[in-house]
Write a protein that holds these residues in place. Structure first.
Motif, PDB file in Angstrom:
ATOM      1  N   THR A  38       2.023  34.395  43.444  1.00  0.00           N
ATOM      2  CA  THR A  38       1.607  33.066  44.167  1.00  0.00           C
ATOM      3  C   THR A  38       0.660  32.909  44.779  1.00  0.00           C
ATOM      4  O   THR A  38       0.005  33.434  45.558  1.00  0.00           O
ATOM      5  CB  THR A  38       3.320  33.427  45.376  1.00  0.00           C
ATOM      6  N   ASN A 253       5.658  35.106  49.723  1.00  0.00           N
ATOM      7  CA  ASN A 253       6.929  34.780  49.843  1.00  0.00           C
ATOM      8  C   ASN A 253       7.020  34.396  48.094  1.00  0.00           C
ATOM      9  O   ASN A 253       6.854  32.767  48.062  1.00  0.00           O
ATOM     10  CB  ASN A 253       7.153  33.250  50.743  1.00  0.00           C
ATOM     11  N   ARG A 255       9.567  33.018  44.913  1.00  0.00           N
ATOM     12  CA  ARG A 255      10.134  32.775  44.426  1.00  0.00           C
ATOM     13  C   ARG A 255      11.413  34.019  44.081  1.00  0.00           C
ATOM     14  O   ARG A 255      10.902  35.202  43.368  1.00  0.00           O
ATOM     15  CB  ARG A 255      10.294  31.615  43.344  1.00  0.00           C
ATOM     16  N   ARG A 313      13.200  32.130  48.746  1.00  0.00           N
ATOM     17  CA  ARG A 313      11.827  32.975  48.263  1.00  0.00           C
ATOM     18  C   ARG A 313      12.459  33.941  49.596  1.00  0.00           C
ATOM     19  O   ARG A 313      12.592  33.989  50.562  1.00  0.00           O
ATOM     20  CB  ARG A 313      10.896  31.563  49.119  1.00  0.00           C
TER      21      ARG A 313
END
Length: 400
Positions: A38, A253, A255, A313
């Motif tokens: 991410t 953060n 998912r 998230r």
């Protein structure tokens, strides 16, 4: 013949292309299962806001923005003159309270002497009363035999009555003096309470005087300095901030679909946008117990209106490896990309999974104790002062 060869060649090229696409597609799918990435990640640190505990004029500002400071270093001084006067007044009040207590103690000793005198007076009165009774009895016997006079009898009777009254007076005086001792005991308790109150007021005044020096609780770099020399500062005014240079972490953060196999202790590669080409290595320190939307000021209500599913998230906290030398490049607020080598069905060790993201990871050496620091009590004035050692240490869960 040529057309047939062309069709065969085209078929071979198509088959090779499909094979390559399938191979690389499988590689991508397989890596997406074992490496979760991410770019919604940022470096965080415990930025400490510095405020004054007392009100007054800032007479010295000893630091400026972007200057490094050490724990316990004085940053700002507030005008201490009024606070020194308060300390002197409190000291004088304490001395007066102690003098009052000493005076009560002297009164106690004096009262004890008065009680001794009253007891002696009572004994003398009792002796005189006994002698008066003897004289009265002798005068009564002589009067009954006709050998005495009425005047002698009357004089003996009056002397006996007077001696008895003297005894009653001596007993009352002794009881009074003993009650005075009880009153002195009560006055002594009041005087001791006044001494305790004066000592507390003096200690409070010394606290306030000590608080005219605003000191740094941690090592770091000064930022957002607002206070200037000569400004009137009130208690609680935000004067500046100290940004830590170590003990930083990453909040990534992810998912909710990415954290299924993510566990504490999984190795992580961190790419800092500010320093491309210098990847840092770390590990998952913790995973948030709830999604970020649950902590929103107005949480979403999906029970009303039209529903649109949105992937939530979860914040994953990542700590740098203890052996990561490039961790000094990190600063709070920097954007990063993180790649977590999650657990796999083949139960590969964390060290092997670290190699998948290009990191060397040894759980026994790279996992550091999670610091939960508090300022210990200072033995002098009782004020919390920073010391070299950190506070309570809580170790994270072992890598799985």
């Amino acid at each position: 013949m040529i057309a047939g060869l062309k069709r065969v060649a085209l078929a071979v090229v198509l088959i090779a292309a499909l094979g390559a696409a399938g191979y690389y597609g499988w590689r991508w799918y397989d890596s997406s299962r074992v490496i979760q990435m991410t770019d919604n990640a940022y470096i965080r640190g415990e930025i400490t806001g510095i405020s004054s505990r007392v009100t007054g004029y800032a007479v010295e500002v000893l630091v400026d923005d972007n200057m490094p400071v050490k724990a316990d270093q004085v940053l700002v001084r507030i005008d201490p003159r009024d606070f020194r006067m308060t300390v002197e007044k409190s000291q004088a009040a304490l001395d007066q309270a102690k003098a009052t207590l000493a005076q009560v103690g002297a009164q106690r000793e004096l009262e004890k002497s008065k009680i001794v005198v009253a007891e002696a007076s009572l004994r003398a009165a009792e002796a005189q009363a006994k002698n008066a009774e003897i004289v009265l009895k002798r005068a009564t016997d002589l009067l009954q035999k006709g050998a005495g006079t009425q005047a002698a009898f009357d004089s003996g009777t009056a002397a006996a009555v007077q001696a008895s009254s003297t005894v009653d007076q001596a007993e009352a005086n002794l009881a009074y003096e003993r009650e005075q001792l009880t009153v002195i005991d009560a006055n002594e308790a009041v005087a001791k309470a006044q001494v305790d109150s004066a000592e507390a007021a003096l200690l409070s005044a010394k606290f306030a005087l000590g608080d005219t020096e605003v000191w740094a609780p941690i090592d770091g770099i000064v930022a957002n300095r607002k206070t200037r020399v000569g400004e009137y500062v009130t208690a609680g005014t935000r004067m500046l901030a100290i940004v830590p240079i170590d003990n930083l972490w990453i909040e990534a953060n992810y998912r909710e679909t990415q954290i299924e196999r993510m566990k504490v202790g999984d190795p992580v590669r961190i790419d800092v946008d500010t320093h491309p080409g210098k990847p840092l290595c770390g590990y998952v320190e913790s995973i948030a117990p709830a999604s970020g939307s649950e902590f929103a000021l107005i949480p979403p209500d999906n029970a009303t209106g039209n529903f649109t599913k949105i992937v939530r998230r979860f914040t994953v906290r990542i700590r740098f490896n203890a052996s990561e030398s490039n961790a000094i490049l990190a600063r709070p607020g920097m954007s990063v990309e993180s790649a977590v080598a999650v657990s796999t069905p083949d139960d590969v060790s964390p060290t092997e999974r670290g190699r998948r993201v290009g990191c060397s990871f040894d759980p026994d050496k790279d996992v550091v104790a999670r610091p939960l620091t508090k300022l210990p009590e200072h033995p002098g004035l009782g004020r919390a002062r920073p010391q070299g050692a950190a506070g309570t240490q809580v170790s994270p869960e072992p890598a799985r």
